[in-house]
Scaffold this active site. Structure first.
Site, PDB file in Angstrom:
ATOM      1  N   TYR A  46       0.798  -1.230   0.000  1.00  0.00           N
ATOM      2  CA  TYR A  46       0.000   0.000   0.000  1.00  0.00           C
ATOM      3  C   TYR A  46       0.827   1.275   0.000  1.00  0.00           C
ATOM      4  O   TYR A  46       0.277   2.370  -0.006  1.00  0.00           O
ATOM      5  CB  TYR A  46      -0.973  -0.029   1.187  1.00  0.00           C
ATOM      6  CG  TYR A  46      -1.869  -1.249   1.175  1.00  0.00           C
ATOM      7  CD1 TYR A  46      -2.722  -1.483   0.093  1.00  0.00           C
ATOM      8  CD2 TYR A  46      -1.847  -2.182   2.208  1.00  0.00           C
ATOM      9  CE1 TYR A  46      -3.538  -2.607   0.052  1.00  0.00           C
ATOM     10  CE2 TYR A  46      -2.657  -3.310   2.178  1.00  0.00           C
ATOM     11  CZ  TYR A  46      -3.503  -3.516   1.100  1.00  0.00           C
ATOM     12  OH  TYR A  46      -4.306  -4.628   1.054  1.00  0.00           O
ATOM     13  N   ASN A  85     -12.689   2.902  -3.447  1.00  0.00           N
ATOM     14  CA  ASN A  85     -11.810   1.825  -3.003  1.00  0.00           C
ATOM     15  C   ASN A  85     -12.416   1.322  -1.699  1.00  0.00           C
ATOM     16  O   ASN A  85     -12.198   1.905  -0.632  1.00  0.00           O
ATOM     17  CB  ASN A  85     -10.367   2.276  -2.808  1.00  0.00           C
ATOM     18  CG  ASN A  85      -9.453   1.093  -2.532  1.00  0.00           C
ATOM     19  OD1 ASN A  85      -9.930   0.000  -2.195  1.00  0.00           O
ATOM     20  ND2 ASN A  85      -8.162   1.291  -2.645  1.00  0.00           N
ATOM     21  N   ASP A 103     -25.236  -3.314  -4.168  1.00  0.00           N
ATOM     22  CA  ASP A 103     -26.631  -2.894  -4.392  1.00  0.00           C
ATOM     23  C   ASP A 103     -26.774  -1.383  -4.220  1.00  0.00           C
ATOM     24  O   ASP A 103     -27.492  -0.730  -4.983  1.00  0.00           O
ATOM     25  CB  ASP A 103     -27.575  -3.620  -3.430  1.00  0.00           C
ATOM     26  CG  ASP A 103     -27.865  -5.061  -3.857  1.00  0.00           C
ATOM     27  OD1 ASP A 103     -27.467  -5.455  -4.970  1.00  0.00           O
ATOM     28  OD2 ASP A 103     -28.495  -5.797  -3.071  1.00  0.00           O
ATOM     29  N   HIS A 147      -7.814   0.085  -6.734  1.00  0.00           N
ATOM     30  CA  HIS A 147      -7.081  -0.621  -5.672  1.00  0.00           C
ATOM     31  C   HIS A 147      -5.620  -0.239  -5.771  1.00  0.00           C
ATOM     32  O   HIS A 147      -5.050  -0.247  -6.869  1.00  0.00           O
ATOM     33  CB  HIS A 147      -7.242  -2.137  -5.816  1.00  0.00           C
ATOM     34  CG  HIS A 147      -8.668  -2.558  -5.755  1.00  0.00           C
ATOM     35  ND1 HIS A 147      -9.360  -2.617  -4.575  1.00  0.00           N
ATOM     36  CD2 HIS A 147      -9.546  -2.862  -6.732  1.00  0.00           C
ATOM     37  CE1 HIS A 147     -10.611  -2.964  -4.835  1.00  0.00           C
ATOM     38  NE2 HIS A 147     -10.757  -3.115  -6.133  1.00  0.00           N
TER      39      HIS A 147
HETATM   40  C1  DQA Z   1      -7.309  -2.886  -1.544  1.00  0.00           C
HETATM   41  C2  DQA Z   1      -7.224  -4.380  -1.911  1.00  0.00           C
HETATM   42  C3  DQA Z   1      -8.163  -5.179  -1.042  1.00  0.00           C
HETATM   43  O1  DQA Z   1      -8.066  -6.566  -1.386  1.00  0.00           O
HETATM   44  C4  DQA Z   1      -7.786  -5.028   0.413  1.00  0.00           C
HETATM   45  O2  DQA Z   1      -8.681  -5.743   1.230  1.00  0.00           O
HETATM   46  C5  DQA Z   1      -7.708  -3.602   0.828  1.00  0.00           C
HETATM   47  C6  DQA Z   1      -7.066  -2.646  -0.066  1.00  0.00           C
HETATM   48  C7  DQA Z   1      -6.245  -2.069  -2.309  1.00  0.00           C
HETATM   49  O3  DQA Z   1      -6.384  -0.842  -2.367  1.00  0.00           O
HETATM   50  O4  DQA Z   1      -5.276  -2.634  -2.812  1.00  0.00           O
HETATM   51  O5  DQA Z   1      -8.114  -3.232   1.924  1.00  0.00           O
HETATM   52  O6  DQA Z   1      -8.581  -2.395  -1.905  1.00  0.00           O
END
Ligand code: DQA
Length: 152
Positions: free
Chosen positions: A27, A78, A91, A104
């Site tokens: 991240y 996200n 939904d 993501h």
């Molecule tokens: C995420 C990817 C998801 O699988 C994960 O649960 C996250 C972050 C990403 O930004 O890469 O919380 O959304």
């Protein structure tokens, strides 16, 4: 561009409030505020206005989506782990019925199998994944084109 069709709601989901404490390999080590500051700057360059929302409560995420049609012209989502299982949020997004893009930070296709599924499949214009913060810029470019917003 007040009154223009250029407002984008940026909705972060569960565990984004502690983004700087999550795996930096996945991240990037940014805080949510640092990420939102970049998003805001990129959006402005593209002629877009942003409003930001984050919650760790799934119901609150749905309730915010209920309000999105009043608040914004498009959405950038996200939803974190909810992406992979929350039919309730899917939904609510369907009801919001605004152009939306899923982003993501990490490459969800290259991680655990359960992350490959997205409940937003078929509801979003695009899914941008694995490009870190720059993925948000790409999504904003796409939304800017969609809304016909112009720089400045
Ligand atoms: C995420 C990817 C998801 O699988 C994960 O649960 C996250 C972050 C990403 O930004 O890469 O919380 O959304």
């Amino acid at each position: 561009m007040t009154g223009a069709h250029n407002r984008v709601a940026v909705l972060h989901g569960v565990n984004f409030d502690i983004l700087e404490r999550r795996d930096p390999e996945m991240y990037g080590g940014l805080s949510l505020l640092e990420l939102e500051t970049r998003i805001e700057r990129w959006a402005r360059e593209l002629g877009l206005e942003t409003i930001f929302f984050q919650t760790n409560a799934e119901g609150e995420y749905c309730e915010y989506l209920h309000r999105v049609p009043e608040l914004a012209d498009a959405a950038l989502l996200n939803a974190g782990a909810w992406t992979h299982y929350s039919r309730a949020i899917a939904d609510a997004l369907a009801v919001a019925s605004v152009p939306a893009i899923e982003v993501h930070l990490s490459d969800v296709e290259a991680r655990d199998d359960w992350r490959k599924l997205s409940v937003f499949d078929g509801l979003v214009l695009a899914k941008v994944s694995g490009k870190g913060p720059d993925g948000y810029r790409e999504a904003l470019e796409r939304l800017s084109a969609e809304l016909g917003a112009g720089p400045g």
